[in-house]
Design a protein around this motif. Structure first.
Motif, PDB file in Angstrom:
ATOM      1  N   GLY A  24       0.820  -1.204   0.000  1.00 42.41           N
ATOM      2  CA  GLY A  24       0.000   0.000   0.000  1.00 42.41           C
ATOM      3  C   GLY A  24       0.841   1.235   0.000  1.00 42.41           C
ATOM      4  N   SER A  25       0.188   2.356  -0.153  1.00 40.40           N
ATOM      5  CA  SER A  25       0.865   3.641  -0.149  1.00 40.40           C
ATOM      6  C   SER A  25      -0.015   4.637   0.549  1.00 40.40           C
ATOM      7  N   ARG A  26       0.539   5.348   1.534  1.00 37.40           N
ATOM      8  CA  ARG A  26      -0.244   6.363   2.216  1.00 37.40           C
ATOM      9  C   ARG A  26       0.295   7.726   1.816  1.00 37.40           C
ATOM     10  N   GLY A  27      -0.525   8.685   1.807  1.00 42.56           N
ATOM     11  CA  GLY A  27      -0.048  10.021   1.465  1.00 42.56           C
ATOM     12  C   GLY A  27      -1.183  11.016   1.456  1.00 42.56           C
ATOM     13  N   SER A  28      -0.825  12.244   1.402  1.00 45.22           N
ATOM     14  CA  SER A  28      -1.791  13.326   1.409  1.00 45.22           C
ATOM     15  C   SER A  28      -1.194  14.508   0.699  1.00 45.22           C
ATOM     16  N   LEU A 251       4.888  11.803  -5.436  1.00 43.02           N
ATOM     17  CA  LEU A 251       5.867  11.676  -4.364  1.00 43.02           C
ATOM     18  C   LEU A 251       7.243  11.467  -4.977  1.00 43.02           C
ATOM     19  N   PHE A 252       8.248  12.150  -4.444  1.00 37.24           N
ATOM     20  CA  PHE A 252       9.601  12.026  -4.994  1.00 37.24           C
ATOM     21  C   PHE A 252      10.278  10.739  -4.542  1.00 37.24           C
ATOM     22  N   CYS A 253      10.133  10.390  -3.263  1.00 36.33           N
ATOM     23  CA  CYS A 253      10.541   9.108  -2.675  1.00 36.33           C
ATOM     24  C   CYS A 253      12.036   8.968  -2.390  1.00 36.33           C
ATOM     25  N   ASP A 254      12.923   9.553  -3.195  1.00 37.76           N
ATOM     26  CA  ASP A 254      14.357   9.275  -3.019  1.00 37.76           C
ATOM     27  C   ASP A 254      15.170  10.566  -2.968  1.00 37.76           C
ATOM     28  N   PHE A 255      14.724  11.508  -2.152  1.00 31.97           N
ATOM     29  CA  PHE A 255      15.470  12.756  -2.018  1.00 31.97           C
ATOM     30  C   PHE A 255      16.755  12.508  -1.236  1.00 31.97           C
ATOM     31  N   LYS A 256      17.853  13.075  -1.724  1.00 28.12           N
ATOM     32  CA  LYS A 256      19.163  12.984  -1.067  1.00 28.12           C
ATOM     33  C   LYS A 256      20.082  13.998  -1.739  1.00 28.12           C
ATOM     34  N   PRO A 257      21.224  14.316  -1.136  1.00 28.57           N
ATOM     35  CA  PRO A 257      22.116  15.330  -1.719  1.00 28.57           C
ATOM     36  C   PRO A 257      22.567  15.004  -3.131  1.00 28.57           C
ATOM     37  N   ALA A 274      12.287   7.628  -9.125  1.00 30.94           N
ATOM     38  CA  ALA A 274      11.494   7.034  -8.050  1.00 30.94           C
ATOM     39  C   ALA A 274      10.142   7.707  -7.873  1.00 30.94           C
ATOM     40  N   VAL A 275       9.862   8.740  -8.649  1.00 32.39           N
ATOM     41  CA  VAL A 275       8.605   9.478  -8.480  1.00 32.39           C
ATOM     42  C   VAL A 275       7.420   8.572  -8.764  1.00 32.39           C
ATOM     43  N   ARG A 276       6.370   8.689  -7.941  1.00 29.01           N
ATOM     44  CA  ARG A 276       5.180   7.854  -8.095  1.00 29.01           C
ATOM     45  C   ARG A 276       3.959   8.611  -7.602  1.00 29.01           C
ATOM     46  N   HIS A 277       2.785   8.159  -8.008  1.00 26.26           N
ATOM     47  CA  HIS A 277       1.539   8.738  -7.539  1.00 26.26           C
ATOM     48  C   HIS A 277       1.276   8.297  -6.100  1.00 26.26           C
ATOM     49  N   VAL A 278       0.603   9.150  -5.336  1.00 26.08           N
ATOM     50  CA  VAL A 278       0.321   8.807  -3.942  1.00 26.08           C
ATOM     51  C   VAL A 278      -0.592   7.593  -3.829  1.00 26.08           C
ATOM     52  N   ASP A 279      -1.417   7.347  -4.848  1.00 25.05           N
ATOM     53  CA  ASP A 279      -2.343   6.215  -4.787  1.00 25.05           C
ATOM     54  C   ASP A 279      -1.828   4.986  -5.525  1.00 25.05           C
ATOM     55  N   ASP A 280      -0.539   4.992  -5.863  1.00 26.61           N
ATOM     56  CA  ASP A 280       0.065   3.834  -6.528  1.00 26.61           C
ATOM     57  C   ASP A 280       0.311   2.753  -5.478  1.00 26.61           C
ATOM     58  N   LEU A 281      -0.392   1.627  -5.598  1.00 30.12           N
ATOM     59  CA  LEU A 281      -0.299   0.565  -4.600  1.00 30.12           C
ATOM     60  C   LEU A 281       0.524  -0.627  -5.080  1.00 30.12           C
ATOM     61  N   THR A 282       1.021  -0.574  -6.295  1.00 28.46           N
ATOM     62  CA  THR A 282       1.653  -1.769  -6.854  1.00 28.46           C
ATOM     63  C   THR A 282       3.105  -1.578  -7.269  1.00 28.46           C
ATOM     64  N   GLY A 297       8.600   0.782   4.211  1.00 25.33           N
ATOM     65  CA  GLY A 297       8.556  -0.634   3.864  1.00 25.33           C
ATOM     66  C   GLY A 297       7.257  -1.312   4.226  1.00 25.33           C
ATOM     67  N   THR A 298       6.478  -0.731   5.151  1.00 24.45           N
ATOM     68  CA  THR A 298       5.235  -1.376   5.582  1.00 24.45           C
ATOM     69  C   THR A 298       3.991  -0.641   5.101  1.00 24.45           C
ATOM     70  N   VAL A 299       3.995   0.679   5.133  1.00 18.98           N
ATOM     71  CA  VAL A 299       2.794   1.426   4.745  1.00 18.98           C
ATOM     72  C   VAL A 299       2.985   2.202   3.456  1.00 18.98           C
ATOM     73  N   GLY A 300       4.199   2.218   2.918  1.00 23.54           N
ATOM     74  CA  GLY A 300       4.428   2.890   1.656  1.00 23.54           C
ATOM     75  C   GLY A 300       4.837   4.342   1.827  1.00 23.54           C
ATOM     76  N   PRO A 301       5.230   4.986   0.727  1.00 28.46           N
ATOM     77  CA  PRO A 301       5.670   6.383   0.786  1.00 28.46           C
ATOM     78  C   PRO A 301       4.500   7.344   0.928  1.00 28.46           C
ATOM     79  N   SER A 302       4.806   8.567   1.316  1.00 27.23           N
ATOM     80  CA  SER A 302       3.793   9.589   1.545  1.00 27.23           C
ATOM     81  C   SER A 302       4.464  10.947   1.513  1.00 27.23           C
ATOM     82  N   VAL A 303       3.662  11.985   1.624  1.00 19.89           N
ATOM     83  CA  VAL A 303       4.222  13.321   1.794  1.00 19.89           C
ATOM     84  C   VAL A 303       5.118  13.342   3.024  1.00 19.89           C
ATOM     85  N   ALA A 304       4.665  12.693   4.095  1.00 17.07           N
ATOM     86  CA  ALA A 304       5.448  12.670   5.334  1.00 17.07           C
ATOM     87  C   ALA A 304       6.789  11.974   5.141  1.00 17.07           C
TER      88      ALA A 304
END
Length: 729
Positions: A24-28, A251-257, A274-282, A297-304
């Motif tokens: 799953g993926s959580r986000g807002s 969601l960007f997902c992999d921000f780093k320097p 790594a960018v993906r939609h917030v409702d992408d579950l797969t 790893g358990t609830v997925g990426p999000s804005v948080a």
């Protein structure tokens, strides 16, 4: 698996390093727009990073170091040499059988899609080789258009292929000045197998990645961190790009320097694999150990979780953060381990909130984080050079009035001596009364989007009793109406009712810092300073860039006896914004009482002439200049106090009262010390016992003439007679 293999040329980064699966993926999209400007909103001057000639960035011998070769499926080492023999650059994983290849598929001169002419390989990353190419469609115009092509490590890798397809599907529509532009998506046959391989075509960004800049500072200057103002400026500049993505449910997902390029005077977010939609579950989730939020790893990426990666990146750039992906993989160093955190409390609190283990405790949006980063930057810069950098807060009103500024006028006691002649104690030398602080502190701004905002704006009364009645019967129920009702109850003295209101609001939303703010005001009103300190400390955690939060915590700390913390916070508030006059008086008060008279005077002298509290500050400075306390020992102190008083231009009554105080202290000082040289005068009177007594007699008689009550007038005349020189035995 490591995110980079080999040396990464300036101006480029690599693809995301690791894929994990999630159900799953959580986000807002709670993000709010943040205003853009220059680096650090124009507050920080950072040297321009010149653009690099693209042709010089091409690798002469594109190879992947054996130590950085891992299977894309099981992440175990592959292609390693044994017994002195080099490892194979192509083959099959001995652990899971997945094919691997670390050889570039394209070479100089190859033309992709009849348009993009390859110059060579630039770098190798988690999803494959990155190539530099010339766009033939525009190369014959004014100048060449250089582009970057990103291919795949292995066409049989389903996760990598899906990631590339995802980029093609929606990233070409993105248009933000701080995000690399995706131009095209093309296919080209693999020269070995003939299988079509997808390539993403994007703009070439010169300059240096923030990771490269950090490594260069370590190499050239022996420093393991970038200057904090520079790091804060980078965060402020790049967060709007994330806000832009979040507003589009991405969601960007992999921000780093590695994924931020500084080119000339601009920052650019690159590597959107790594960018993906917030409702992408797969789709597979890509991230980098040490940066990725623990819940992904358990609830997925999000804005948080994106906010978390930014906090971790800022920490890596600003700290000597060895072990960030191991020892400190899921926590920040303590202030005892990181001197920067000990010196910069607001920055520490900002990173603590951004990387909180509970996603709900993090900043709700990139825009909110950027706003607080800017506040912290203003504080850091002002603390360094002493120059104020005020800004209008979107969270708080100005302070309603200044507290702790009572001038403590001298009045007469019937016992025959002046009250308040305390040897130079400045106004409010004792901590201000907590209820007075509660009535003076700023208030949270009303959220104009709240359903009750219009009703609150229509209220025409300020009487707490009437407000409680109107708010209790409000035609609309909302959070803002409930908060205003709690405030009215506090002002009315119904503390139990206010506490019940705040408990209900806190139960409905335990993350609303405004509830803690009003709990702090309630506790101060009830003279429970320690309880108020806990509440305001929580607000400071939530809003580390707000001077109002630091002011409230400083006041509650002072009222509860912690002068050290109070002075530190008052100082930071006053340095950044001279509008917070309570901070100036609080800092001067504590400095004086701890023996730093010069420091107290310096702060009082900073209160501007235009301020309504300028006279009160100078009255305080007169008292702080008097001998007897804080190391003031000589006639020069009396002369300085006299000169300050003569320049004030007070009304007759206040001038006379303060004159009495100065002369009383001078007389007490003179009796215990050797007389100064002849001709020394204080407020026009010779610095001798006889001269001072004449001055006091005159001042007391002046006050008697101004007194309205007969009993006080008689007492003042009696005191004038008693202090005359002729009364000496």
């Amino acid at each position: 698996m490591p995110s980079v293999s080999g040396s990464v040329p300036s101006g480029l980064s690599t693809m995301p390093s690791r894929a994990t699966t999630s159900s799953g993926s959580r986000g807002s999209t709670r993000a709010r727009s943040a205003s853009r400007g220059g680096l650090g909103a124009g507050l920080v001057e950072i040297a321009r990073v010149p653009l690099r000639d693209p042709a010089t960035a091409v690798m002469a011998d594109p190879q992947v170091a054996e130590a950085r070769r891992f299977c894309v499926r099981c992440e175990k080492p592959v292609g390693r040499g044994r017994e002195g023999r080099p490892g194979r650059a192509e083959g099959f994983c001995p652990h899971c059988g997945t094919a691997f290849s670390f050889l570039p598929r394209l070479g100089p001169g190859d033309v992709i899609n009849g348009r993009y002419e390859i110059l060579g390989a630039l770098a190798y990353g988690g999803l494959g080789w990155i190539y530099l190419a010339r766009d033939r469609n525009v190369s014959d115009t004014v100048s060449d258009r250089w582009v970057v092509l990103k291919g795949l490590i292995n066409t049989s890798d389903a996760d990598a292929m899906a990631s590339a397809v995802a980029e093609r599907r929606f990233l070409v529509e993105l248009d933000h000045p701080n995000i690399v532009k995706i131009h095209d998506f093309v296919e080209h046959p693999d020269p070995r197998t003939g299988t079509p391989v997808g390539y993403i075509v994007m703009e070439y960004v010169g300059g240096q990645s923030l990771r490269d800049m950090l490594l260069a500072r370590r190499r050239d200057m022996g420093q393991r961190a970038l200057p904090l103002p520079e790091v804060l400026a980078y965060g402020i500049e790049i967060l709007p790009a994330l806000d832009y993505l979040h507003d589009r449910n991405l969601l960007f997902c992999d921000f780093k320097p590695d994924n931020v390029i500084h080119a000339e005077e601009q920052l650019k977010l690159i590597d959107l694999g790594a960018v993906r939609h917030v409702d992408d579950l797969t789709s597979a989730i890509f991230g980098t150990p040490g940066y990725q939020a623990p819940e992904v790893g358990t609830v997925g990426p999000s804005v948080a979780s994106d906010i978390y990666t930014v906090g971790r990146a800022l920490a890596v750039l600003s700290l000597d953060f060895r072990g960030f992906s191991s020892t400190y993989a899921n926590r920040l160093p303590d202030p005892a381990e990181a001197p920067l955190f000990a010196a910069e409390m607001s920055y520490h609190r900002l990173l603590r909130r951004a990387t909180h283990a509970d996603p709900e405790r993090r900043f709700s949006s990139a825009g909110e984080m950027s706003e607080q980063l800017l506040g912290v930057l203003r504080e850091v810069l002002s603390a360094a050079d002493g120059l104020p950098r005020p800004a209008v807060s979107r969270q708080f009103t100005p302070e309603r009035r200044a507290f702790g500024t009572d001038a403590g006028e001298v009045v007469m006691g019937l016992a025959g001596r002046s009250w308040g002649a305390g040897g130079g104690i400045p106004p409010g030398a004792i901590a201000p009364a907590p209820p007075a602080v509660s009535a003076a502190l700023p208030l949270p701004q009303v959220d104009v989007l709240d359903p009750g905002a219009g009703f609150l704006a229509s209220l025409g009364t300020t009487d707490p009793g009437e407000l409680v009645h109107h708010l209790s019967n409000a035609p609309v129920r909302s959070v803002e109406v409930a908060l205003r009702l709690a405030r009215a109850r506090i002002e009315r003295g119904d503390l139990a009712g206010a506490a019940a209101d705040l408990d209900r609001l806190g139960a409905a939303d335990p993350y609303d810092w405004r509830v803690d703010w009003y709990r702090g005001l309630l506790a101060l009103t009830a003279n429970r300073a320690a309880e108020a300190r806990v509440a305001f400390d929580a607000v400071y955690d939530a809003l580390p860039g707000e001077p109002a939060a630091r002011l409230a915590l400083a006041a509650s700390a002072e009222c509860s006896g912690d002068r050290a913390l109070a002075a530190r916070l008052y100082d930071r508030v006053w340095r950044v914004d001279r509008g917070y006059l309570s901070a100036a008086f609080g800092l001067a008060r504590i400095r004086f009482l701890t023996g730093d008279r010069a420091g107290a005077l310096a702060v009082l002298d900073q209160v501007p002439d235009s301020s309504s509290q300028h006279v009160a500050a100078q009255v305080a400075a007169v008292r702080a200049s008097l001998p007897g306390l804080a190391g003031a020992t000589g006639p020069d102190d009396l002369l300085r106090a006299s000169a300050r008083l003569e320049q004030l231009g007070l009304d007759v009554e206040r001038q006379t009262r303060l004159t009495i105080e100065v002369l009383e202290v001078a007389l007490a000082w003179l009796r215990s010390r050797q007389a100064p040289g002849p001709g020394t005068r204080i407020l026009g009177h010779e610095l001798t016992e006889r001269g001072l007594r004449f001055g006091l007699e005159h001042a007391y008689r002046t006050l008697a003439q101004l007194a309205r009550e007969p009993q006080l007038r008689i007492a003042l005349v009696d005191h004038a007679n008693a202090v005359r020189p002729r009364t000496l035995v």
